[in-house]
Design a protein around this motif. Structure first.
Motif, PDB file in Angstrom:
ATOM      1  N   SER A  17       0.847  -1.200   0.000  1.00  9.41           N
ATOM      2  CA  SER A  17       0.000   0.000   0.000  1.00  9.41           C
ATOM      3  C   SER A  17       0.878   1.243   0.000  1.00  9.41           C
ATOM      4  CB  SER A  17      -0.939   0.002   1.208  1.00  9.41           C
ATOM      5  OG  SER A  17      -0.274   0.516   2.337  1.00  9.41           O
ATOM      6  N   ASP A  18       0.241   2.395  -0.123  1.00  4.74           N
ATOM      7  CA  ASP A  18       1.010   3.643  -0.175  1.00  4.74           C
ATOM      8  C   ASP A  18       1.308   4.192   1.225  1.00  4.74           C
ATOM      9  OD1 ASP A  18      -1.507   4.363   0.560  1.00  4.74           O
ATOM     10  OD2 ASP A  18      -1.809   5.861  -1.011  1.00  4.74           O
TER      11      ASP A  18
ATOM     12  N   ARG B  56      -6.886  -9.228  -6.339  1.00  2.03           N
ATOM     13  CA  ARG B  56      -6.629  -8.313  -5.223  1.00  2.03           C
ATOM     14  C   ARG B  56      -7.916  -7.895  -4.517  1.00  2.03           C
ATOM     15  NH1 ARG B  56      -2.930  -3.414  -6.867  1.00  2.03           N
ATOM     16  NH2 ARG B  56      -4.873  -2.735  -7.839  1.00  2.03           N
ATOM     17  N   GLU B  57      -8.972  -7.672  -5.326  1.00  2.00           N
ATOM     18  CA  GLU B  57     -10.227  -7.190  -4.733  1.00  2.00           C
ATOM     19  C   GLU B  57     -10.952  -8.277  -3.930  1.00  2.00           C
ATOM     20  OE1 GLU B  57      -9.515  -7.292  -7.968  1.00  2.00           O
ATOM     21  OE2 GLU B  57     -11.194  -7.948  -9.211  1.00  2.00           O
TER      22      GLU B  57
ATOM     23  N   TYR C 107      -3.211  -1.887   7.078  1.00  2.00           N
ATOM     24  CA  TYR C 107      -2.965  -0.598   6.424  1.00  2.00           C
ATOM     25  C   TYR C 107      -1.848  -0.698   5.383  1.00  2.00           C
ATOM     26  CZ  TYR C 107      -5.743   1.510  10.178  1.00  2.00           C
ATOM     27  OH  TYR C 107      -6.749   1.850  11.054  1.00  2.00           O
TER      28      TYR C 107
ATOM     29  N   VAL D 133      -1.205  -3.292   3.333  1.00  2.41           N
ATOM     30  CA  VAL D 133      -1.457  -4.237   2.239  1.00  2.41           C
ATOM     31  C   VAL D 133      -2.532  -3.647   1.336  1.00  2.41           C
ATOM     32  CG1 VAL D 133      -1.937  -6.638   1.653  1.00  2.41           C
ATOM     33  CG2 VAL D 133      -1.073  -6.068   3.930  1.00  2.41           C
ATOM     34  N   ASN D 134      -2.273  -3.606   0.070  1.00  7.93           N
ATOM     35  CA  ASN D 134      -3.215  -2.978  -0.860  1.00  7.93           C
ATOM     36  C   ASN D 134      -4.310  -3.974  -1.286  1.00  7.93           C
ATOM     37  OD1 ASN D 134      -4.509  -1.280  -2.588  1.00  7.93           O
ATOM     38  ND2 ASN D 134      -2.931  -1.345  -4.189  1.00  7.93           N
ATOM     39  N   THR D 135      -5.138  -4.309  -0.312  1.00  8.98           N
ATOM     40  CA  THR D 135      -6.314  -5.144  -0.566  1.00  8.98           C
ATOM     41  C   THR D 135      -7.433  -4.470   0.222  1.00  8.98           C
ATOM     42  OG1 THR D 135      -5.940  -6.476   1.393  1.00  8.98           O
ATOM     43  CG2 THR D 135      -4.928  -7.259  -0.662  1.00  8.98           C
ATOM     44  N   TYR D 136      -8.572  -5.138   0.385  1.00  3.94           N
ATOM     45  CA  TYR D 136      -9.546  -4.653   1.358  1.00  3.94           C
ATOM     46  C   TYR D 136      -9.027  -4.979   2.752  1.00  3.94           C
ATOM     47  CZ  TYR D 136     -13.038  -3.516  -2.166  1.00  3.94           C
ATOM     48  OH  TYR D 136     -13.699  -2.938  -3.197  1.00  3.94           O
ATOM     49  N   GLY D 137      -9.367  -4.122   3.721  1.00  5.11           N
ATOM     50  CA  GLY D 137      -8.891  -4.401   5.062  1.00  5.11           C
ATOM     51  C   GLY D 137      -9.651  -3.654   6.126  1.00  5.11           C
TER      52      GLY D 137
END
Lengths: 625, 335
Positions: free
Chosen positions: B14-15, B44-45, B61, B63-67
């Motif tokens: 994630s950013d 990913r989604e 926070y 990891v660029n997935t849902y969370g």
């Protein structure tokens, strides 16, 4: 019993006085089948067109020792050809199967009314268990009443002796004998109950036969009993339509199913058994065929936690509980406030604090619902007002949660939950639309990236993007959110802004809240204010006095947070305001904060019981002087 | 279902700036997860990370997935709701020893009992980090911490033992300094249908530094850890000459070639055996410490049972719409 309005010939050429309304209470041991007896009487009366309200009264113990005062179970039925809005204050006909049942219920029967007792139940042993030193049937203490002494148990046994049942099974039919007597008294046909018995015991023809014979024997016994008064209760004027008798908890469960179907979102219930809310869990468990996912969790916290997870994943998420459970769910409701996810929390209130009075009713969770969370944690708070409209408020709670992206706490109580009344059945098509505030799927948006905390300009609801939607991956959580991005933020200005905008979002729900409607006087001397389950009693008390020409009106609230937009305007039209609640004054605390310009009088009761119409009327009369 | 695109490590970062202490074992675990995700073949989604509270629980926070960063101890409950709401999702739970074994103990054991298809990564550092150094339910007896200055007098849980007692069907244990093996275990945990629990021996550099050195230090780990693989003999040691055998009801370390011991005398790891007796012995063993996938038994996941029950009920039901229910049974008409 109210005034006879005319008379008619009874089937055995007895004169039958017509009554406007009557209250009958069946009481016995918790194993005597009094709930079934009462519900059969109300079901038959409904088919005859009476208006009805019922309320069961049972001990917290499942099967308390036989004959003991704490094992007494009762079912009260109020039927009328006039509007019936409560199960009734005073009992016109008491059917008592043993001394303990008589002793614990006699105070509800005014002098002159009818008491039917099973004399076979009045043994020395049972009298002693009930704490009677002398037999009330013999010591003259019941002289003020029309006492009908019937050997119900032995007459039942005689009627079914040749069926070859054992003693215990024979005694089980005595409630049908008693019901038969009361059916005779009020000129009710037997076919509805016979049909019920045939269906319920379809696999046990002998049991059907025993019960039907007992029912008929009781009916015929009534006919031969000269002393038994007989009446009729003609049909009430009710709005045309298809009706059913419905209990509050059932209505609530069905309202959730309707909201699920209408919104197109699967229903998820995460719940943990607790009296008096468990019947909602039971009812929804029976209807998983609609796609409802019913999850009995390991505790209250997991009930609401799983519901919040399901909300994150795009379901219509609900958790159901009672006061102590709401306390346990508090932290998760706060997380729902912070993550701004749709969540319906149903609290079927019971007597508190702590374990309190699990089977009794009370309205003392209001401040817990409004304020019982850490931090600035606003939520919508609603309250159903009758057993049948638990359907509507469950539906509305779902609609508001899904459209405004916020937790909604729906308050009912033990009285609404277990009480029943006729419900003119609604069709899902006639219910208002539900438009979940979903983020637009990819391709529909204007090319800007998804920001989890971007809001609708009108409602301030954020857009709901659920796992599985490509391009909307995001993280939310309990740490303070940065406006728009939802990233973790400790910025002082941002925190204040977010606290205010969460509050404003809930405040703006008032735009969807219908105006407060007044009953009775539209302005004048006394405004009665109530909320939630006390509606029936307050309505009857105010209606009665208003019809007598008193300057009295009723403002009853279903929308607590936010309040209806015209509340102040309505309050300003009256000289005095009295707030009536089954607690020590919680709505008053709230009103004094929200609308401090008014002076509020209080009328409170905290006995685990609903208001009696008569005590309200007396109070209002004294305030009107 | 469409196939997942070919992802790389970077697609899942994630950013957000990662904010663990420098040198924290969590960095290694994050990297191992980011490497595992492209391997699992999920879009990913369709991936969701749910955490509780604690240092480790900041994980979603990053990891660029849902969370969702949840509340203390409740992640398994929240994750259960996510999975039941949508079975197509790959749901991960990130938790610590305080989060899952103290405040969230109830949710932890019941998730395992039900066998919801979740992947639970338990970061066990044997200390409370985020609250700055109190003993946890896995801290050792006698351990001096901020809240046990005179030594901890609460005996610890062994997470694997607790999990197996709670009917866990997948249990793995990995040290935080073997990232490649950790990634492999994570991929395997994701593939397993049911609750997979991976205990990671995670070093807290600030409050409990070196807690696992006895096992994980490069100098000793080959002799002090035994990496179990299903179907393979239980051999370990720098020289690959040590093994485990059963001596009565005890595990025993033996040396190959000594006293006529051959590979045939050693236990062969059977992770798939439903009987947990040997798995429990392995989990409790102190020297060497068993790592790798210790238990992996097929068992119908709860979410599948619920789904199948609903499907069957849907077919049997006489109600095709809610209206049919509302108008069913005893109704009557008022003209």
């Amino acid at each position: 019993m109210s005034n006879p309005t005319d008379t008619a010939k009874g089937p055995a050429s007895k004169e039958r006085a017509a009554l406007e309304e009557v209250v009958i209470r069946f009481v016995g041991d918790s194993g005597d089948g009094m709930q079934l007896t009462g519900s059969q009487f109300s079901g038959t009366s409904a088919l005859l067109g009476n208006d009805i309200a019922t309320f069961p009264n049972y001990p917290a113990e499942i099967r308390a020792p036989q004959g003991s005062v704490y094992g007494v179970s009762g079912f009260q039925v109020h039927i009328g050809q006039v509007e019936v809005a409560t199960p009734g204050d005073e009992v016109d006909v008491l059917v008592a199967m043993n001394p303990a049942a008589l002793k614990t219920n006699l105070s509800a029967v005014p002098p002159g009314k009818t008491i039917i007792v099973d004399t076979d139940g009045f043994t020395q042993k049972n009298l002693a268990k009930a704490g009677y030193e002398t037999n009330p049937l013999e010591d003259g203490s019941l002289e003020k009443y029309t006492l009908i002494e019937a050997p119900i148990t032995s007459l039942t046994r005689t009627a079914i002796l040749d069926l070859g049942l054992d003693n215990k099974s024979m005694n089980r039919s005595k409630n049908m004998f008693a019901l038969g007597m009361v059916f005779w008294m009020f000129n009710r046909p037997l076919d509805h109950t016979i049909g019920f018995l045939e269906k319920k015991f379809a696999k046990k023809p002998q049991v059907v036969e025993a019960n039907v014979r007992a029912l008929k024997a009781g009916y015929n016994y009534g006919e031969t009993l000269e002393i038994l008064p007989v009446y009729k209760v003609p049909p009430a004027k009710m709005e045309a339509g298809t009706y059913r008798i419905i209990m509050g908890n059932t209505a609530l469960a069905w309202g959730l199913l309707a909201a699920s179907e209408k919104s197109g979102l699967p229903l998820f219930l995460g719940s943990y058994p607790i009296t008096p809310a468990s019947d909602i869990l039971h009812e929804l468990s029976r209807h998983m065929h609609f796609g409802a996912k019913v999850f009995q969790a390991e505790d209250e916290i997991a009930g609401v936690g799983s519901a919040l997870g399901a909300a994150f994943a795009g379901n219509l998420a609900v958790t159901t509980t009672s006061g102590p459970g709401l306390a346990l769910k508090t932290e998760t409701i706060g997380l729902a406030v912070m993550t701004e996810l749709p969540l319906v929390v149903v609290d079927v209130q019971r007597g508190g604090p702590s374990t309190g009075l699990p089977t009794k009713t009370e309205q003392a969770d209001l401040l817990q619902a409004l304020y019982g969370r850490n931090g600035e944690s606003p939520a919508i708070v609603l309250a159903a007002t009758t057993p049948a409209n638990c359907f509507d408020y469950a539906y509305i709670a779902s609609k508001l949660a899904l459209e405004h992206m916020t937790p909604v706490i729906l308050l009912t109580d033990g009285y609404l939950a277990n009480g029943s009344e006729p419900w003119r059945i609604k069709k899902v098509a006639d219910m208002p639309d539900i438009k979940p505030h979903l983020a637009k799927a990819k391709g529909e948006e204007n090319g800007a990236p998804y920001l989890p905390y971007q809001r609708d300009a009108e409602t301030l609801a954020r857009y709901w993007a659920v796992p599985g939607m490509s391009g909307f991956e995001h993280r939310i959580g309990g740490l303070e959110k940065e406006n728009l991005t939802g990233n973790v933020s400790y910025d002082p200005q941002n925190h204040e802004y977010m606290c205010k905008i969460r509050a404003e979002k809930v405040a703006r729900v008032a735009r969807d809240v219908p105006e407060l409607q007044l009953e009775g006087a539209q302005e004048g001397d006394l405004l009665v204010v109530g909320w939630g389950g006390t509606y029936g009693s307050l309505h009857m008390a105010v209606k009665g006095l208003h019809e007598q020409g008193e300057s009295i009106g009723l403002a009853h609230f279903s929308y607590i947070s936010p309040l209806p937009p015209n509340t102040a305007e309505v309050f300003a039209r009256f000289k005095k305001i009295v707030v009536c609640e089954l607690n020590l004054g919680q709505f008053v605390v709230y009103l004094r904060n929200e609308l401090p310009q008014f002076e509020y009088l209080k009328f409170n009761k905290i006995q685990g019981l609903p208001f009696a119409v008569v005590e309200l009327r007396d109070k209002f009369k004294s305030l009107l002087k | 279902m469409q196939e997942a695109p070919k992802y790389t490590f970077k697609d899942f970062a994630s950013d957000q700036e990662v904010r663990w202490c420098p040198g924290c074992g969590d960095y290694v675990i994050l990297r191992a997860v980011l490497k595992a995700l492209p391997e699992i073949g999920r879009k990913r989604e369709d991936i969701v990370f749910i955490s509780g509270i604690g240092c480790s629980s900041r994980f979603p926070y990053y990891v660029n997935t849902y969370g969702m960063h949840g509340i203390h101890g409740r992640a398994p409950a929240i994750a259960t709701g996510v999975k039941l709401a949508n079975r197509d999702l790959s749901v991960w739970v990130i938790t610590g020893d305080g989060d899952s074994l103290a405040i969230g103990g109830n949710h932890f054991i019941h998730a395992l009992r039900r066998n919801v298809d979740l992947n639970i990564l338990l970061f066990n550092n044997e200390i409370y980090g985020l609250t700055k150094g109190q003993f946890s339910p896995t801290s050792l007896l006698g351990q001096k911490t901020k809240s046990s200055p005179f030594g901890n007098i609460q005996p610890p849980f062994n997470p694997g033992e607790l999990a197996i007692g709670a009917e866990a069907r997948f249990f793995a244990r990995v040290p935080d300094n073997l990232p490649k093996q950790m990634t492999e275990v994570f991929v395997e945990a994701e593939r397993y249908k049911g609750t997979s629990l991976v205990e990671i021996m995670q070093n807290c550099v600030i409050f409990n530094d070196g807690a696992f050195d006895e096992y994980t230090d490069k100098k000793v780990r080959e002799d002090h850890l035994i990496w179990l693989e299903h179907g393979k003999p239980m051999i370990f040691g720098k020289e690959h000459n040590k093994g485990l055998r059963l001596n009565g009801l005890q595990l025993e370390v033996v040396t190959l070639g000594e006293n006529g011991i051959t590979e045939d005398d050693l236990l062969v790891h059977d992770a798939h055996n439903p009987d947990p007796a040997l798995h429990l012995m392995l989990v409790r063993m102190k020297m060497p410490l068993a790592v790798g996938i210790i238990r992996q038994v097929d068992y119908t996941p709860f979410d599948e049972r619920l789904d199948e029950q609903i499907k069957a009920l849907r077919e049997q039901s006489k109600f095709k719409s809610v209206d049919e229910l509302l108008f069913s049974g005893e109704t009557y008409v008022v003209e």
